[in-house]
Design a protein around this motif. Structure first.
Motif, PDB file in Angstrom:
ATOM      1  N   LEU A 115       0.827  -1.361  -0.041  1.00  0.00           N
ATOM      2  CA  LEU A 115       0.063  -0.141  -0.128  1.00  0.00           C
ATOM      3  C   LEU A 115       0.869   1.058  -0.248  1.00  0.00           C
ATOM      4  O   LEU A 115       0.777   2.264  -0.726  1.00  0.00           O
ATOM      5  CB  LEU A 115      -0.944  -0.032   1.266  1.00  0.00           C
ATOM      6  CG  LEU A 115      -2.321   0.604   1.242  1.00  0.00           C
ATOM      7  CD1 LEU A 115      -3.075   0.273  -0.100  1.00  0.00           C
ATOM      8  CD2 LEU A 115      -3.020   0.405   2.552  1.00  0.00           C
ATOM      9  N   LEU A 126      -6.739  -1.686  -0.766  1.00  0.00           N
ATOM     10  CA  LEU A 126      -7.806  -1.342   0.233  1.00  0.00           C
ATOM     11  C   LEU A 126      -8.957  -2.037   0.162  1.00  0.00           C
ATOM     12  O   LEU A 126      -9.601  -2.705   1.488  1.00  0.00           O
ATOM     13  CB  LEU A 126      -7.973   0.245   0.128  1.00  0.00           C
ATOM     14  CG  LEU A 126      -7.049   1.000   0.663  1.00  0.00           C
ATOM     15  CD1 LEU A 126      -7.269   2.508   0.382  1.00  0.00           C
ATOM     16  CD2 LEU A 126      -6.770   0.907   2.091  1.00  0.00           C
ATOM     17  N   TYR A 155     -11.032  -4.349   3.050  1.00  0.00           N
ATOM     18  CA  TYR A 155     -12.265  -4.330   3.524  1.00  0.00           C
ATOM     19  C   TYR A 155     -12.830  -5.560   3.758  1.00  0.00           C
ATOM     20  O   TYR A 155     -13.820  -5.834   4.480  1.00  0.00           O
ATOM     21  CB  TYR A 155     -13.035  -3.129   2.953  1.00  0.00           C
ATOM     22  CG  TYR A 155     -12.285  -1.722   3.124  1.00  0.00           C
ATOM     23  CD1 TYR A 155     -11.653  -1.131   4.148  1.00  0.00           C
ATOM     24  CD2 TYR A 155     -12.293  -0.817   2.054  1.00  0.00           C
ATOM     25  CE1 TYR A 155     -11.341  -0.091   4.126  1.00  0.00           C
ATOM     26  CE2 TYR A 155     -12.075   0.430   1.992  1.00  0.00           C
ATOM     27  CZ  TYR A 155     -11.275   0.923   3.206  1.00  0.00           C
ATOM     28  OH  TYR A 155     -10.908   2.007   3.357  1.00  0.00           O
ATOM     29  N   THR A 208     -10.458   1.455   8.314  1.00  0.00           N
ATOM     30  CA  THR A 208      -9.261   1.968   7.782  1.00  0.00           C
ATOM     31  C   THR A 208      -8.279   2.699   8.828  1.00  0.00           C
ATOM     32  O   THR A 208      -8.958   3.172   9.623  1.00  0.00           O
ATOM     33  CB  THR A 208      -9.563   3.108   6.734  1.00  0.00           C
ATOM     34  OG1 THR A 208     -10.548   2.624   6.025  1.00  0.00           O
ATOM     35  CG2 THR A 208      -8.434   3.428   6.076  1.00  0.00           C
TER      36      THR A 208
END
Lengths: 290, 221, 499
Positions: free
Chosen positions: C207, C223, C227, C355
């Motif tokens: 990332l 991402l 999730y 997050t």
């Protein structure tokens, strides 16, 4: 009771962990490298370099990726890597930390490395041959904190010419983290002025990432030595007599443009510790090393 | 076996027991009667604190571990008789021998089918019988029981009381139900406002004879 | 004529004082947006989000597996150690030790452990396990205190402590311990991902590269996978499968580098000894003079400015978190929303709370340039979503009379007054956590304590690193105890398991 099982598994984790460490072959020669640009797919790219070195040296060679210069220095110091592609400053730090370690090769471009000072067009600053005193009082960004071209050399010249530390000389000082980010930040106007590795600048200019209408070079530092391969002093003892020379030769013989592009350099040439004396002196003057 | 002379006891500044004197011999089966708040429970728990190693105790609230089965709750009565390793083994995998012993006891209380039901899923009456069973399993010379059948119907109450009288040589029962108290004991001690107001053999006593112990309670109701 | 007004309750006065303090902090904080054109970059990010490239990263699945494995090993070890420590938690030294280890953020632990174990799996596992052990010890010990005391008092006099523990103390609270541990595992996944930013082979590693190189389609893919991992947690994290996972996890960590015990020795006997004392004549007055200067420099040039910035940023972020939480909770509350609205609200809050602050701050920093603004927004969004979620669930349990008002009146007159105590309790509980994160965000270039720690690290001055981390821990412990005192004074419930 579930809890009892949990404890048993925790114990098992530990044993397996230690087992996995001890089975790790002690004869694998490990290196790391952080290129000054494009850090994507490091593992895929440098695994090819590892394969090349393994062929040339006839020992298993492994690449481990690290995120930062300090991490590379730590790994070198902890003998978790024996060879590393360092920046000028991190190389000095690493060799100071490991007795007998040596700089063995550098990129053909590295003996005459330069830092470019770049400025956003709104500052009105123009290219000049002498240090641009007009940058005083503006906002300024370095690259990463441990970078030679992005931090050490520009800070040295700022102190020399403005007679103040960067914190005093500028309205705001930042560390962008890497050279591409420095260019992006100055181009976006987040900072008015920045210091950037000349190689990265040239490459991004060619690639069309730099918008000359927004950002331009206003000064070039005098040349200095930068990136180099450093090797630990105990490798001859651990692998074989003359191992250091073999590694040096393998690096200098690396001709495949695909491999060299990972660094990115056109070729490697031999180097020695004394080549980097100016860097060490500068770092001492700036109190970055004791 | 139990002996109190002129003892007072209270919480903070509120005296609950006032200058109580009592003497209970081994083998006696005693009923403690009195309205709620008279001090019966305090007296029982005081006796339990003093004689804990010799006594089993059935408190008013069943004090069960709700997420464990009836079997395990009953087994807790003998935690001191085995080493920890055996206890833990029995917690994870109930031993046949223990299951058999506890099943017999539960049968006498009509709770056999609930042996592996979690205590939290039982009705109030069943929980109370589980607590009684735990005391039976613990055994020992004496049992102190605080309203052990308050939530049971008559049939179950009689089962429980017979079992308790059969298992323990000495028995002190704090009871609300005067008729049952008289049926299963040989001696009655009446407590009112923290004092002993009656101490007599059960034989020949009737409900009316005890009415004065409860006088205020009637007025309040 | 004067109108008589009711006096404000203490909780409101305290809230106003915190708002006032935050406003004062705002006056000294740098919240500027320094990028001239944040919108171009935002557009590129948004485009990346719309065109996630799941095939771009060859080692994506490996990173995913390692993220889960590190979290599993770290949490399993930390929770087990925490469980043992909870047994001795009444003993002062154990309590202090736990307070200390949990006051130091996972990333700072990783910094230290990297020096000792290098890039080995052990570094990542311990970086999670050590602080988690401290947190778990505290929560487990509080939980165990709720065991049925009556049943404990009834055990036969000679019962062993071990038997008593497993028969009486543990069973009834086991379900709470289990729930808390599984919540911790979710936190562990976030920690594990974030540790990638400093070099562990987890999602954060890729990332960071993807964001750094502006490869937003890759970043979006990473991402989204993260999730998905968290959203599906309850489907794949089954108690029955747990033993299998824990057994397999250590083998999936990869070998990393070699570990050497000499590094451990060197760390404690050389690295962390203050530079003026290293190889110096301890009898000489100059040595101690040099040490005093060294301390003076570190305190006045780094620790103090770092602490001030950390506190300033924390106070602003705390109040911003509070304000956002008040706006967020109606989104998922039955009192305000229909089923469709609630579902959307849940998705929104899940994304924000899954997050990590660190990643949010990193993204906003790219957008707005370095100032406190990205940090405040990141902290407020993440923590506001967590508190909003808890408040929303809490508000669902409120029973209103059938003719209660609706909309904004319901919010102001019915719900908020009933929620307020709980709301403050959540916020004060979060205070210390926000401060821990604030210090960490310094690594990204905001001048909190983390900035100076990162600088000392890049100069390979570990003596400074350790001392600055100690200062950070002390500050955290101070805030934690202040928060506890305020909670007690306001009589706010302190049993909040799910934050």
């Amino acid at each position: 009771m579930r809890f009892g099982r949990l404890v048993a598994f925790a114990a098992m984790i530990f044993t397996t962990l230690f087992a996995s460490f001890s089975t790790h072959s002690a004869d694998t020669f490990v290196f790391t490298a952080i290129p000054d640009q494009d850090e994507s797919r490091l593992k895929e790219r440098f695994d090819k370099v590892a394969a090349y070195l393994s062929d040339a040296l006839d020992v298993p060679v492994k690449y481990i990726p690290v995120k930062s210069y300090p991490a590379a220095v730590t790994a070198f110091r902890n003998n978790q890597v024996q060879l590393a592609w360092f920046g000028g400053l991190s190389g000095v730090q690493a060799r100071n930390a490991v007795e007998g370690s040596r700089a063995i090769a550098q990129g053909a471009e590295d003996p005459l490395f330069e830092t470019y000072f770049i400025a956003h067009s709104s500052t009105g600053l123009k290219a000049s041959d002498s240090f641009p005193g007009g940058i005083a009082g503006m906002t300024f960004t370095f690259g990463s904190k441990g970078s030679t071209s992005g931090r050490l050399m520009p800070e040295f010249h700022i102190r020399e010419n403005l007679g103040k530390s960067p914190d005093e000389a500028f309205e705001k000082v930042g560390f962008s983290g890497d050279h591409s980010k420095t260019i992006a930040l100055v181009q976006s106007g987040a900072y008015q002025v920045g210091a950037v590795n000349f190689q990265v600048w040239k490459k991004e200019l060619e690639a069309g990432i730099v918008d000359p209408a927004k950002v331009s070079v206003i000064w070039q530092t005098p040349p200095y030595p930068d990136y180099q391969w450093s090797i630990r002093g105990d490798v001859d003892e651990r692998w074989s007599e003359g191992f250091t020379e073999k590694v040096t030769q393998a690096l200098v013989d690396m001709k495949d443009p695909d491999l060299l592009a990972s660094f990115p350099r056109t070729a490697f040439i031999p180097a020695s510790n004394s080549d980097f004396q100016p860097i060490e002196d500068t770092a001492k003057a700036l109190k970055l090393i004791d | 076996m139990f002996h109190l002379s002129e003892e007072s006891f209270g919480y903070r500044d509120t005296p609950v027991l006032k200058k109580i004197s009592l003497q209970i011999q081994p083998g006696e089966k005693v009923a403690l009667v009195g309205e709620s708040g008279s001090g019966k429970s305090t007296l029982l728990s005081l006796l339990y604190q003093r004689h804990r190693p010799d006594c089993a105790y059935v408190p008013q609230e069943p004090a069960l571990v709700r997420s464990l089965s009836v079997f395990h709750n009953v087994y807790m009565g003998q935690l001191d008789r085995h080493n920890s390793a055996y206890n833990l083994l029995n917690l994870a995998w109930p031993r046949k021998k223990q299951v058999a012993a506890i099943r017999t006891l539960l049968k006498s209380l009509g709770l056999e089918d609930k042996i592996f039901t979690r205590a939290g899923e039982l009705s109030g009456g069943q929980q109370q019988r589980t607590a009684v069973c735990r005391a039976l399993f613990q055994g020992g010379p004496a049992l102190l029981a605080d309203e052990p059948v308050s939530a049971a119907d008559l049939n179950h109450a009689e089962q429980s009381l017979s079992a308790m009288t059969a298992h323990f040589e000495t028995l002190i029962l704090a009871m609300h139900d005067v008729d049952l108290a008289l049926a299963y004991t040989q001696r009655v001690i009446g407590i009112r406002h923290g004092r002993v107001v009656l101490d007599a053999p059960t034989q020949g006593l009737t409900r009316q004879d005890l009415a004065f112990v409860y006088r205020d309670a009637g007025a309040e109701a | 004529m004067r109108v008589q007004r009711p006096e404000y309750p203490a909780a409101v006065k305290v809230s106003l004082a915190f708002v006032g303090l935050a406003l004062a902090c705002l006056a000294v904080a740098d919240l500027s947006i320094s990028t001239l054109d944040p919108w171009t970059e935002l557009q590129r990010m948004a485009w990346g989000l719309l065109t996630p490239d799941f095939l771009a990263i060859p080692s994506l699945w490996d990173a995913l597996l390692k993220t889960v494995s590190f979290a599993l090993c770290g949490v399993a070890l930390g929770a087990s150690a925490g469980f043992l420590l909870a047994q001795a938690f009444h003993w002062g030294p154990v309590r202090w030790l736990c307070a200390f280890v949990r006051a130091v953020h996972e990333i700072f632990w990783a910094f230290i452990l990297l020096q000792i174990f290098g890039l080995t799996p052990l570094t990542g596992i311990l970086a999670i396990a050590i602080p988690y052990a401290g947190i778990c010890a505290k929560v487990y010990s509080e939980t165990l205190e709720e065991a049925p005391a009556a049943a404990l008092a009834l055990l036969p006099a000679g019962s062993s402590r071990i038997s008593a523990f497993f028969f009486v103390r543990l069973p009834d609270v086991w379900v709470h311990i289990k729930n808390y541990t599984s919540y911790r595992f979710e936190c562990g996944l976030r920690s594990s991902a974030v540790l990638g930013f400093i070099g562990l082979p987890t999602l954060g590693f890729h990332l960071e590269t993807a964001f750094g190189e502006g490869l937003y389609s890759e970043a979006a893919a990473l991402l989204m996978i993260f999730y998905l991992l968290i959203a599906t947690l309850r489907y794949w994290m089954r108690p029955r499968l747990l033993p299998l996972y824990v057994l397999a996890a250590p083998f999936l960590l990869g070998a990393g580098a070699e570990m050497q015990m000499s590094n451990l020795l060197r760390f404690f006997t050389q690295d962390i000894i203050p530079a003026p004392l290293r190889n110096a004549d301890l009898g000489a007055a100059e040595t101690w003079q040099a040490l005093a200067e060294w301390l003076q420099y570190l305190w006045s040039q780094q620790a103090l400015p770092g602490m001030i910035a950390t506190v300033v940023l924390t106070q602003i972020a705390l109040v911003a978190t509070g304000l956002l939480a008040l706006g967020f909770f109606p989104l998922i509350s039955r009192q305000f929303m229909g089923p469709v609205g609630r579902r959307l609200g849940h998705v929104f809050l899940v994304v924000l709370r899954s997050t990590p602050e660190f990643i949010l701050a990193y993204v906003f920093l790219q957008l707005w340039g370095p100032s406190m603004l990205p940090a405040v927004v990141a902290l407020a969004l993440h923590n506001g979503a967590i508190i909003g979620h808890l408040l929303g669930r809490y508000s669902d349990q409120l029973r209103l009379r059938p003719d209660a008002s609706r909309g904004i009146n319901r919010y102001g007159y019915e719900i908020l007054p009933r929620l307020y105590g709980q709301y403050l309790a959540f916020l004060f509980y979060r205070w210390e956590i926000i401060m821990r994160e604030t210090a960490i965000l310094g690594i990204l270039g905001i001048a909190t304590l983390g900035f100076y720690i990162d600088s000392a690290l890049s100069e390979i001055r570990l003596d400074r690193v350790v001392l600055l981390i100690l200062f950070t821990a002390t500050l955290n412990i101070g805030i934690d105890s202040l928060s506890r005192q305020i909670r007690q004074r306001l009589r706010l419930s302190h049993q909040i398991r799910e934050t």
